[in-house]
Design an enzyme around this catalytic site. Structure first.
Site, PDB file in Angstrom:
ATOM      1  N   ALA A 246       0.854  -1.193   0.000  1.00 24.10           N
ATOM      2  CA  ALA A 246       0.000   0.000   0.000  1.00 24.10           C
ATOM      3  C   ALA A 246       0.885   1.237   0.000  1.00 24.10           C
ATOM      4  O   ALA A 246       2.114   1.147   0.030  1.00 24.10           O
ATOM      5  CB  ALA A 246      -0.906  -0.016   1.233  1.00 24.10           C
ATOM      6  N   LYS A 247       0.217   2.374   0.003  1.00 27.04           N
ATOM      7  CA  LYS A 247       0.938   3.646  -0.114  1.00 27.04           C
ATOM      8  C   LYS A 247       2.014   3.826   0.954  1.00 27.04           C
ATOM      9  O   LYS A 247       3.070   4.385   0.689  1.00 27.04           O
ATOM     10  CB  LYS A 247      -0.053   4.802  -0.005  1.00 27.04           C
ATOM     11  CG  LYS A 247      -0.813   5.047  -1.290  1.00 27.04           C
ATOM     12  CD  LYS A 247      -1.069   6.545  -1.482  1.00 27.04           C
ATOM     13  CE  LYS A 247      -1.839   6.789  -2.762  1.00 27.04           C
ATOM     14  NZ  LYS A 247      -3.291   6.798  -2.536  1.00 27.04           N
ATOM     15  N   ARG A 248       1.721   3.321   2.174  1.00 27.67           N
ATOM     16  CA  ARG A 248       2.688   3.548   3.255  1.00 27.67           C
ATOM     17  C   ARG A 248       4.034   2.865   2.971  1.00 27.67           C
ATOM     18  O   ARG A 248       5.032   3.158   3.605  1.00 27.67           O
ATOM     19  CB  ARG A 248       2.117   3.091   4.603  1.00 27.67           C
ATOM     20  CG  ARG A 248       1.925   1.605   4.701  1.00 27.67           C
ATOM     21  CD  ARG A 248       1.450   1.172   6.084  1.00 27.67           C
ATOM     22  NE  ARG A 248       1.095  -0.233   6.075  1.00 27.67           N
ATOM     23  CZ  ARG A 248      -0.034  -0.715   5.594  1.00 27.67           C
ATOM     24  NH1 ARG A 248      -0.936   0.095   5.105  1.00 27.67           N
ATOM     25  NH2 ARG A 248      -0.266  -2.013   5.584  1.00 27.67           N
TER      26      ARG A 248
END
Ligand code: GLU
Length: 310
Positions: A246-248
């Site tokens: 994911a983005k993190r």
């Protein structure tokens, strides 16, 4: 999918974000599977998730797929153009008593569920509050002053099935589930079944985040008298912390790689290597992998990536 016949499959992206390494891998493997056996691969844009659909995301997705070297057959189908069809199907299920209006809010469902729900489920099991409560949608509105959703009645605990990749799955189901939202749009579970059947899809290849949806979809196929496709759920790419990419974990969008000067051949080479289909460091087009594709070569475990393509 009958025996050795060439499958009909589909890519079904939601234009809610960009194509990133994780969904690119699932799409690449789906493409390789279908193309390596001379099947048909359709494209369906799942653009009904109202607030999450982003302007321009569909165009960006198509551009990314082309850039990567993936193609499809025929013209893309858009779910937003099929709303009338979904609502006719929901009306039919309501008329047959297989579905019912439900005015519960998410919070009420959570509060009414006595035990904490098990981790295999993606939602709190529905405690059945609105089952047999209203005659129809108008009655539900009049009684509660709320706009009702529609839930499908589930009278079994599980629908076991054989996953082509994962093997036997017990197919547990967490109770009655929503098939039409209170904004009168279809829920994903309903739209995907109606569309896969309408498009003649007999092989669904997707990420294993959707495993818990499959038994619900199988019940809908049964209720609608439709032949269900066969399913293969592939493990997702995960970040170094073991959580779904994911983005993190940093920007793994194809756009970001492209803008940084990375070639599609490098991305495909990387995805092939982490999928057991090529050596690390390869520079490949998807067509280069058609001969080496075999489901059995794909690792069973989630693939850990830092996103750095090494
Ligand atoms: N549109 C869904 C997603 O992007 C995929 C649905 C499916 O493959 O059944 O997660």
């Amino acid at each position: 999918m009958a025996g050795s016949e060439a499958p009909v499959s589909r890519l079904a992206p939601s234009p809610t974000g960009v194509l990133h390494l994780g969904n690119a891998r699932t799409f690449l493997l789906n493409w390789l599977w279908v193309r390596s056996v001379g099947g048909r691969l359709l494209l369906r844009i799942e653009d009904i998730d109202g607030p999450r659909v982003k302007v321009g995301a569909e165009e960006a997705l198509l551009e990314d797929l082309h850039w990567l070297g993936l193609d499809w057959d025929g013209v893309p189908v858009r779910q937003s153009e099929r709303l009338g069809t979904y609502s006719t199907v929901v009306d039919g299920l309501l008329a047959r008593g297989l579905a019912y209006p439900c005015t519960c809010t998410r919070k009420e469902v959570e509060e009414a569920a006595s035990a904490p729900h098990e981790s295999w489920q993606d939602a709190t099991p529905y405690p059945g509050t609105c089952r047999d409560r209203f005659c129809d949608l108008a009655h539900a509105r009049a009684e509660t002053g709320r706009e009702p959703a529609v839930r499908f009645r589930v009278d079994v605990d599980a629908v076991a099935y054989d996953d082509l990749f994962r093997g036997a799955d017990p197919g547990r189901i967490g109770g009655d589930f929503v098939i039409e939202k209170r904004d009168r749009g279809p829920a994903y579970q309903l739209a995907v079944v109606v569309d896969d059947a309408a498009q003649g899809v007999d092989l669904v290849v997707r990420g294993d985040d959707l495993v818990t949806s499959t038994p619900r979809q199988l019940l809908l196929y049964r209720a609608l008298g439709l032949t269900a496709p066969r399913f293969a759920h592939l493990p997702l790419l995960v970040g170094p912390d073991g959580k779904r990419l994911a983005k993190r974990h940093g920007d793994t969008s194809l756009k970001a790689y492209r803008e940084a000067g990375t070639t599609p051949e490098k991305i495909v080479g990387y995805l092939a290597a982490v999928s057991g289909l090529g050596e690390p460091g390869g520079r490949l087009r998807p067509t280069d992998l058609l001969d080496s594709f075999a489901l059995a070569r794909i690792p069973r475990e989630p693939v850990v990536t830092s996103g750095s393509l090494r």
